[in-house]
Design an enzyme around this catalytic site. Structure first.
Site, PDB file in Angstrom:
ATOM      1  CG  ASN A 172      24.153  -1.403 -23.971  1.00  0.00           C
ATOM      2  OD1 ASN A 172      24.967  -0.927 -24.939  1.00  0.00           O
ATOM      3  ND2 ASN A 172      24.266  -1.160 -22.692  1.00  0.00           N
TER       4      ASN A 172
ATOM      5  CD  GLU B 141      20.993   0.930 -20.600  1.00  0.00           C
ATOM      6  OE1 GLU B 141      20.670   2.207 -20.145  1.00  0.00           O
ATOM      7  OE2 GLU B 141      21.898   0.529 -20.288  1.00  0.00           O
TER       8      GLU B 141
ATOM      9  CD  GLU C 297      26.258  -9.765 -24.257  1.00  0.00           C
ATOM     10  OE1 GLU C 297      26.146  -8.672 -24.535  1.00  0.00           O
ATOM     11  OE2 GLU C 297      26.599 -10.328 -23.052  1.00  0.00           O
TER      12      GLU C 297
ATOM     13  CB  CYS D 122      24.345 -10.319 -17.962  1.00  0.00           C
ATOM     14  SG  CYS D 122      22.911 -10.671 -18.964  1.00  0.00           S
TER      15      CYS D 122
HETATM   16  N1  THU Z   1      25.012  -5.237 -20.888  1.00  0.00           N
HETATM   17  C1  THU Z   1      25.075  -5.807 -22.164  1.00  0.00           C
HETATM   18  O1  THU Z   1      24.787  -5.245 -23.152  1.00  0.00           O
HETATM   19  N2  THU Z   1      26.076  -6.847 -22.010  1.00  0.00           N
HETATM   20  C2  THU Z   1      26.538  -7.615 -21.010  1.00  0.00           C
HETATM   21  O2  THU Z   1      27.323  -8.636 -21.135  1.00  0.00           O
HETATM   22  C3  THU Z   1      26.520  -6.844 -19.743  1.00  0.00           C
HETATM   23  C4  THU Z   1      25.568  -5.948 -19.696  1.00  0.00           C
HETATM   24  C5  THU Z   1      24.099  -4.066 -20.759  1.00  0.00           C
HETATM   25  C6  THU Z   1      22.994  -4.043 -20.175  1.00  0.00           C
HETATM   26  C7  THU Z   1      22.857  -2.792 -19.837  1.00  0.00           C
HETATM   27  O3  THU Z   1      22.192  -2.089 -20.742  1.00  0.00           O
HETATM   28  C8  THU Z   1      24.244  -2.163 -19.375  1.00  0.00           C
HETATM   29  O4  THU Z   1      25.011  -2.875 -19.948  1.00  0.00           O
HETATM   30  C9  THU Z   1      24.397  -2.038 -18.027  1.00  0.00           C
HETATM   31  O5  THU Z   1      24.112  -3.401 -17.272  1.00  0.00           O
END
Ligand code: THU
Length: 132
Positions: A42, A44, A55, A88
């Site tokens: 991830n 941000e 993912e 998510c």
């Molecule tokens: N996040 C993911 O990368 N994948 C998921 O399936 C759940 C959430 C990340 C998004 C954000 O950077 C952090 O987790 C908190 O939500």
């Protein structure tokens, strides 16, 4: 590559997470039928909605190497969470279009818990291009 190795790749990818806002690092890895593996983490942004999940980055990474939907056999998602990390809703929608409905999805955590499922089970009745 077996499931445990794919989890290890996702765990390594997680170390590349850029998550200074949530402090929730997520790693992912996509496995293709030719044995190639594509990591993602991830990433941000201070403008929070611009953040990208691990993912999705992993799947986009595979597509950027000319892989297509039918090449993908498995994807692992891992985080330091109590339960295995669940994709998510936005990621489920993307996965429903970009990976086969029966591709293996491994939700994992650093404690070694894992759940194996498919996008068909995670997002039944998905909205699809055919619906347009
Ligand atoms: N996040 C993911 O990368 N994948 C998921 O399936 C759940 C959430 C990340 C998004 C954000 O950077 C952090 O987790 C908190 O939500």
């Amino acid at each position: 590559m077996d499931t445990q190795n794919l989890i290890e790749v996702a765990k390594e990818a997680r170390k590349l997470s850029y998550s200074p806002y949530s402090h929730f690092a997520v790693g992912a890895a996509v496995l293709c039928s030719d044995g190639s593996v594509y990591p993602g983490a991830n990433i941000e942004n201070a403008s929070y909605p611009l953040s990208m999940c691990a993912e999705r980055n992993a799947v986009y990474n595979a597509y950027m190497d000319e892989k297509t939907k039918d090449d993908i056999t498995a994807i692992c998602i891992i985080a330091d969470s109590d339960r295995p990390c669940s994709p998510c809703g936005a990621c489920r929608q993307v996965l429903s279009e970009l990976i086969p409905e029966d591709a293996l999805i491994i939700m994992a955590n650093l404690k070694g818990d894992k759940i194996e499922t498919t996008i068909k089970d995670l997002l039944p009745y998905a909205f699809q291009g055919d619906d347009l």
